[in-house]
Write a protein that holds these residues in place. Structure first.
Motif, PDB file in Angstrom:
ATOM      1  N   UNK A   1      26.561  13.548  14.520  1.00  0.00           N
ATOM      2  CA  UNK A   1      27.352  13.848  13.323  1.00  0.00           C
ATOM      3  C   UNK A   1      26.458  14.365  12.189  1.00  0.00           C
ATOM      4  N   UNK A   2      25.336  13.689  11.980  1.00  0.00           N
ATOM      5  CA  UNK A   2      24.432  14.107  10.898  1.00  0.00           C
ATOM      6  C   UNK A   2      23.876  15.506  11.167  1.00  0.00           C
ATOM      7  N   UNK A   3      23.516  15.774  12.411  1.00  0.00           N
ATOM      8  CA  UNK A   3      22.909  17.075  12.724  1.00  0.00           C
ATOM      9  C   UNK A   3      23.929  18.198  12.575  1.00  0.00           C
ATOM     10  N   UNK A   4      25.147  17.984  13.043  1.00  0.00           N
ATOM     11  CA  UNK A   4      26.134  19.064  12.965  1.00  0.00           C
ATOM     12  C   UNK A   4      26.505  19.335  11.499  1.00  0.00           C
ATOM     13  N   UNK A   5      26.566  18.281  10.700  1.00  0.00           N
ATOM     14  CA  UNK A   5      26.826  18.475   9.263  1.00  0.00           C
ATOM     15  C   UNK A   5      25.722  19.297   8.613  1.00  0.00           C
ATOM     16  N   UNK A   6      24.478  18.902   8.873  1.00  0.00           N
ATOM     17  CA  UNK A   6      23.340  19.592   8.243  1.00  0.00           C
ATOM     18  C   UNK A   6      23.317  21.064   8.648  1.00  0.00           C
TER      19      UNK A   6
ATOM     20  N   UNK B   1      34.748  15.996  15.122  1.00  0.00           N
ATOM     21  CA  UNK B   1      35.911  15.655  14.303  1.00  0.00           C
ATOM     22  C   UNK B   1      35.495  14.784  13.120  1.00  0.00           C
ATOM     23  N   UNK B   2      34.657  13.775  13.397  1.00  0.00           N
ATOM     24  CA  UNK B   2      34.198  12.883  12.319  1.00  0.00           C
ATOM     25  C   UNK B   2      33.416  13.655  11.263  1.00  0.00           C
ATOM     26  N   UNK B   3      32.577  14.587  11.717  1.00  0.00           N
ATOM     27  CA  UNK B   3      31.749  15.348  10.769  1.00  0.00           C
ATOM     28  C   UNK B   3      32.612  16.153   9.803  1.00  0.00           C
ATOM     29  N   UNK B   4      33.765  16.611  10.284  1.00  0.00           N
ATOM     30  CA  UNK B   4      34.634  17.443   9.451  1.00  0.00           C
ATOM     31  C   UNK B   4      35.809  16.658   8.874  1.00  0.00           C
ATOM     32  N   UNK B   5      35.856  15.335   9.146  1.00  0.00           N
ATOM     33  CA  UNK B   5      36.992  14.545   8.666  1.00  0.00           C
ATOM     34  C   UNK B   5      38.310  14.995   9.269  1.00  0.00           C
ATOM     35  N   UNK B   6      38.287  15.510  10.490  1.00  0.00           N
ATOM     36  CA  UNK B   6      39.510  15.960  11.166  1.00  0.00           C
ATOM     37  C   UNK B   6      40.018  14.866  12.103  1.00  0.00           C
ATOM     38  N   UNK B   7      41.318  14.751  12.231  1.00  0.00           N
ATOM     39  CA  UNK B   7      41.891  13.846  13.222  1.00  0.00           C
ATOM     40  C   UNK B   7      41.656  14.429  14.605  1.00  0.00           C
ATOM     41  N   UNK B   8      41.607  13.545  15.618  1.00  0.00           N
ATOM     42  CA  UNK B   8      41.421  14.035  16.985  1.00  0.00           C
ATOM     43  C   UNK B   8      42.277  13.215  17.940  1.00  0.00           C
ATOM     44  N   UNK B   9      42.927  13.904  18.853  1.00  0.00           N
ATOM     45  CA  UNK B   9      43.733  13.230  19.872  1.00  0.00           C
ATOM     46  C   UNK B   9      43.930  14.215  21.027  1.00  0.00           C
TER      47      UNK B   9
END
Lengths: 240, 240
Positions: free
Chosen positions: B53-58, B85-93
Motif C-alpha cells: 500500500x505504501x509503495x503504490x501510494x508513493x 483498493x486500500x491505497x485509493x480508499x476504494x471499496x472492493x468486492x
C-alpha cells in the motif's frame, strides 16, 4: 530475534530503458537468504543525482543494511559515490588508500592513472573500502550502506567481500511441494493451512507443464524442525 | 513536451528470497521505451499489505502511470487487489463483470468456480478490467495504476492489452558505438562530448571480450535527426 533486514538500490538508465536485464538483484537475494538477512525491498532508479540521493536516504532510514549496485566507474555518468556522500553529508575526494590500489594496478598494466580513472578513488570520508579482486577499483561501505559496482562479475566479488563482515540471523530455509492441481483448486485448504502455520511464510506459485496447471507450494522458515513438521502436515493435505 | 513518466511495482516474496528471477521488469522496460513512456523507477516489495500500500501510494503520487506485477491469483498470499483498493480508499468486492468472465471460463473447462477462484473477481469500485487472453482472470486499471499478474506470459499479455490505451511520447531511440578501449581511456573525451550534447542521455557500459576491455557508448534521444548528428560527432572522436 528477527533476522536483520536489508534493501538494495540498483542504479542505472540501462536497466530502466530495457537495454540491460539486471542480474545483481537475483544474485544478492539468494546470498542474503542463505546468510539469514531478510531482503525486504529493492528499488531501481536512473543515473539521476536527486533520485539516487533520495532513494538511498529512504532505504538507509528504514533497513538495517543497504546495498547499491552501479555507477562507480570512471565515466561522467558514474555519480553514485558523490550521491552517497551527499545523502550522508560526508565530504568526498580522492583518497590515498584507493589511489594506491589503482596506481599499482595501472602500473602493472602499463596504463596511465589519468583523471578519469582517478575518479574511481573518490571515496567519502569515513568509508571503508570494499575489495574488488576482479578489476581493483574498490567499492566502499559508509555506515550501513555498501556501495558496489554494477558489472555482474565485480558485483558478485564485492558481495563475497562484504557478506562475511555482516551479522546474519538463521538462514531462511525453504521446502517446496509441487502439486499437480491448479491454484484455484488448492487455495481453500492451503489458506487454512497458512492460518494454522502463521509463523511460516507460505507461498503458492502456479506453473504449467504439458498442458496441466500445477502449483508449487513453498514454505519458508528459519527453524528446520518447524519446517519439517509443516511439510508433513502439508503432504497430508495434498497427498501425491 | 517531455514524455510521460512511469513506475513499476513488483510484488512477491519469491523475488526477494531469490527463488524466482523477475522477468517482467525487463519486458516492461523495453515496451515502455518503444512507446515513448519513460520508466523512472521500479520497486520490489514482499507480500506484505502495508509495504504494498505504501509503495503504490508513493509511486502513484510521483509518476504519470504505475504498473504492478504479481499477487492477483486465488491463493491467500494474493493480496494486491485489496491493497490497491486500500491505497485509493476504494471499496472492493466480487464484481459481476469479472465473475461472468470467470464463470464462462470454468464452465468451458468443467471446473468449479469455487470461493478461491471467485477471489480473482474481487475488483475495486471504479476500476476497468484488463483483458487476460492467457488465463482469463482479469487485471484492472484504477486511476492511473494498472494491476497485472506476475506470471510472465500473463503479464506480457496484459501489458499488450494496456499499452494501446496509453498516450506515449516520442519513442526513446538509441544508438550504440562499441569502442575497443577501456572506460578509463575514453572517459575524458566522452565527458566533454556529453556536456556538448547535454540534451541526450549518454551512457557508457564496460564489457570484456577475448581479454580486451571495451566500452559500449549508448546515446538515447527522442529526435532521430539529433541522434544522427550526435552519432556522427561521436564517431569522429572515437574512429574505428
Amino acid at each position: 530475534m528477527p533476522n536483520p533486514t536489508a534493501a538494495m538500490l540498483v542504479i542505472g538508465d540501462e536497466i530502466l530503458s530495457g537495454r540491460t536485464r539486471d542480474a545483481n538483484m537475483h544474485h544478492l537475494a539468494g546470498e542474503l537468504t542463505q546468510a539469514g538477512i531478510d531482503l525486504k525491498e529493492v528499488r531501481v532508479v536512473s543515473d539521476d543525482a536527486p533520485a539516487i540521493t533520495a532513494a538511498v536516504k529512504a532505504l538507509a532510514d528504514t533497513y538495517d543494511t543497504v546495498f547499491t549496485s552501479g555507477g562507480i566507474g570512471p565515466t561522467h555518468d558514474d555519480i553514485t559515490a558523490d550521491c552517497i556522500a551527499a545523502a550522508f553529508g560526508a565530504a568526498i575526494d580522492i583518497r590515498d588508500d584507493a589511489r594506491v590500489l589503482l596506481q599499482a594496478h595501472y602500473d602493472r598494466n602499463g596504463q596511465e592513472l589519468n583523471a578519469a580513472r582517478l575518479r574511481m578513488a573518490r571515496i567519502p570520508d569515513g568509508a571503508t573500502l570494499i575489495d574488488n579482486p576482479v578489476s581493483v577499483a574498490p567499492g566502499f561501505t559508509l555506515g550501513h550502506v555498501h556501495v558496489m559496482a554494477g558489472v555482474p562479475s565485480v558485483f558478485r566479488a564485492m558481495v563475497a567481500s562484504v557478506l562475511p563482515t555482516l551479522t546474519g540471523g538463521a538462514p531462511l530455509l525453504s521446502r517446496t511441494l509441487r502439486v499437480m492441481r491448479g491454484e484455484g483448486d488448492i487455495a481453500e485448504p492451503l489458506g487454512t493451512f497458512a492460518t494454522e502455520f502463521a509463523d511460516l511464510s507460505v507461498g503458492s506459485y502456479p506453473f504449467q507443464k504439458d498442458g496441466i496447471y500445477g502449483s508449487s507450494i513453498v514454505l519458508r522458515a528459519n527453524d528446520p524442525a518447524r519446517l519439517d513438521s509443516a511439510m508433513t502436515a502439508l503432504q497430508q493435505i495434498f497427498p501425491e
